[in-house]
Structures are given as C-alpha cells and as structure tokens.
Write an enzyme that holds these catalytic residues in place. Structure first.
Site, PDB file in Angstrom:
ATOM      1  N   GLU A  12      27.230  -7.706 -11.785  1.00  0.00           N
ATOM      2  CA  GLU A  12      26.375  -8.508 -12.661  1.00  0.00           C
ATOM      3  C   GLU A  12      27.180  -9.076 -13.832  1.00  0.00           C
ATOM      4  OE1 GLU A  12      22.018  -6.409 -11.869  1.00  0.00           O
ATOM      5  OE2 GLU A  12      23.191  -5.754 -13.579  1.00  0.00           O
ATOM      6  N   ASP A  71      22.628 -10.379 -14.922  1.00  0.00           N
ATOM      7  CA  ASP A  71      21.422  -9.920 -14.239  1.00  0.00           C
ATOM      8  C   ASP A  71      20.376 -11.051 -14.166  1.00  0.00           C
ATOM      9  OD1 ASP A  71      19.537  -7.682 -13.383  1.00  0.00           O
ATOM     10  OD2 ASP A  71      18.548  -8.356 -15.219  1.00  0.00           O
TER      11      ASP A  71
END
Lengths: 231, 231
Positions: A124, A52
C-alpha cells in the site's frame, strides 16, 4: 539498495521516480525509523494511509467498469475480497518489495520480512509513493499490470476453496447431493459474467456471480457457507 | 430539469459534462427506477459505490499533504470525521442536488428529499459521475472548491460542540476548573497546526491537533470525552 529498486521498477513497470523521497518513506518500516535518528521519525504508515485509498478507488473503478450489471452489494463484496491483507501481501512479494524494505533489528529477528500484515502495508505504501510522484493515471497503469490481471484470472477471489469447505460442512451428517448449475452467461466472450446456483438435494442454497464459472461457483459456495453460519 | 442541473454545474463549477449518462444515473434514486421501467433498472447505488472511493482518496490526499507532521492514527480519525453522512448530506444541499434528484412517489411522500442518508448517497453519486466523465484531476478541482475549503475552516470537524459536552460531563458533580492551553504551533501562517491540551484542575486530560486553535480544542475535548466514556 534503493537504486536497485528504482532500476527494477523502471525496467519492469516503466516507472521512473522523479523524487526519491516518497519511495524512501514507503520502504521504511517504523522499526527502522525508531533505530535511525537520521530518518527524523519518517516511516511508511502515513503514505500507506494514502496508498490504501488509491487501491480502493482503483479496484472500485475496475469492478464498476467490468461488471456493468452487478449491483452495489455484490460490488462491495467483491471489493472486500480483493482489497485485503492476503492479496496485497502476495503483490508485495511479487514486486519483490520484501527484499527492499528497511527493518529494525528486532523486527528482522522476529521474521517481520515475511509477515503478511507488514507486507500488505508495504505494498500500500509503495502504491502511495507512485501516486504522489506520478499521479493517479500512472499509478493506475501500474495497477492495471499487477492487480487487474489477477482479478481477471479470479486469483484473488479464489484465495480460499469455499467449494471444498461447503462440501465438508454439508456432509457432516453423511452423504448429500451438491450441484452447481450455470443459470446464465452475460456479455461477449472476452468479458463474460457467469451466474451460478449451488443446490443441496435439488434446492437452491445460494447464488454467485463471477468472471469465470469457477469463480462464480466459489462465490456461491462462500455465500452458502455464510448463510449456514448464521443458522 | 437535467438541463438546468447541467447549466448550474457549468456556471458554478466550470464542469461541462460530455456524456449525460452518468449524471442521469447519479440523479436517479432506486425508488424512481422501480416505478419507471424505461430506466432499465438503472439507479445511483453503483455510481455511489465509486464516488465514495473518489471522496476517500481526495480527502486522504488532502489531509496527507496539509498535515505533514500528523501520524497515521490521527489522519484516520480526521478522515472519519469528514467522510461521513452528515458532511456529505450538507454538501448535497449546498450543490442543490436535493432539487434535482428523481424520487419515486412513496419516497417523496415520506420526505426522502430531506433524508440525510439519501442526500449523502446522492452527493457521492454526483462525485462518481464527475469522476467517470472527467477523470480524477477534474473531480479533484471540484472537490477542492466544495470540500477542501470546509475542511480548512474546520467546519466538518466542528459538527459537534465537544467543549460544551465535556464541560457538562465534568461539572456533573459540581464546579471544576477546565483549561485549554496551546502547547505549540507548527508551520507558516497560512498552513499552521495547533497542538492543544485540555486540563482538569491542572492535570492534562487529553491532547488535540487542528488547523486552528478552535479545531484543536474541539479535538482535545472529543478525545477527553472518549476516554471518560471508557472509564
């Protein structure tokens, strides 16, 4: 199955994993880990936490370098449109990660393999695995291929049709005149920025900036909708 | 003045800027840019946007690698304690950036040079400038020196004394017995994690994890306070 994913990643993106450990971690959903003691409690949430942040930096840098005149507030707004569940779930499917994720029986039965939140986390985590194995430069090259081209097309910024939404909102009380005008274009042809205003009966409602006229119009419509929502 | 900063940065951190452009941008507050037409509207908010993402990734990676057993939720909580105005304002002063920032007259008169929000933005912008000029590896080396050592000491995690706060909260109705016990220690001596519980009259109130016993106790006290606040 992991071998198949490694082969695909090498063929399509030129990435050769040195160590499979992070790739396994990224492809393991908590529901699978809970059902398989041999996983030793390893699943992809930690590596997703890292991926992320990699995506946040990559997109921030891309926007910073490609929109040299854009102010911080607009950069943040654009970033939030790109760094979101919808975009990353789409990318997970494009990279066909949905075919490789390891799920527990319950999650599988509930259709987890198609769930946007799960797919977003998976993308992610995958980015986190490439970063840990290869470093920031190599993960950036990968993201340049799969993410940047989409930002350029305005794909991520057009997930929703704000122009239609705005028209419907404004015409609730009957027919009105809505116009979009281009105020200026900045930059060379391969690297343009468009500045657009949306007008209601000749009065400016909001302004938008974008890589294409269409993207700028959508942006203007979106801001107009936000302002109307506040009234 | 900029030459002095460049000299300091080279001597103290071994960073030699190739291009001054980003350093100037980082050291220019909007209030200065507004008063100086020759700045062409350049000030440090765009580069701060980028530096913020660099710091987020650096801290995420550091935590990920140094707390191999910590779950995602705890990593996020720790990160939020480190990536905050208070920490970065402190670092701006430590790097003496407050001496070099270019401020407008009004901002200067209002004491802007000491304002935590301004100093925090300044540190983020400075990190953004190193990143743009030198890349992620070199900015990581700089952050390893100035940020990581502080995380290791638990300095950022101990900005507040939660143990004292908890004691005061629990003893509002009179004297009670509060204990902290170490449940386990994981890892080699240079890389330990401590798991601590805080007990009220023999009952566990909350648990904390940290790089030192002290940090883990603070963490446990903080969580206990959060839980009490919800009641």
């Amino acid at each position: 199955m992991l071998q198949e994913l490694k082969k695909r990643v090498l063929e399509e993106y030129g990435i050769q994993f040195q160590d499979e450990k992070y790739l396994i971690e990224a492809m393991t959903h908590s529901s699978y880990s809970n059902e398989h003691k041999e996983m030793n409690g390893v699943y992809n949430e930690r590596i997703e936490f890292l991926g992320d942040a990699v995506l946040e930096l990559f997109v921030s840098r891309w926007l910073f370098l490609h929109f040299p005149k854009m102010k911080e507030g607009e950069l943040s707004r654009l970033r939030a449109q790109i760094v979101c569940e919808k975009s990353f779930a789409l990318l997970a499917k494009e990279c066909r990660l949905d075919q490789f994720v390891l799920l527990g029986k319950g999650e599988e039965a509930m259709g987890g393999r198609q769930r946007p939140a799960l797919l977003c986390d998976l993308f992610e985590a995958f980015v986190g695995a490439i970063y840990l194995d290869k470093g920031f430069d190599e993960v950036s090259q990968f993201l340049e291929k799969v993410v940047a081209s989409k930002i350029q097309d305005g794909k991520f910024l057009l997930n929703q049709d704000y122009k239609t939404d705005l028209q419907e909102e404004l015409q609730k009380q009957g027919s009105v005149k809505i116009e979009y005008i281009v105020n200026k274009e900045i930059g060379p042809s391969h690297d343009k920025e468009f500045y657009v205003s949306v007008l209601l009966e000749g009065q400016v409602l909001a302004n938008g900036v974008g890589r294409s006229k269409k993207a700028a119009e959508q942006e203007a419509a979106k801001i107009a909708l936000e302002q109307l929502a506040k009234k």
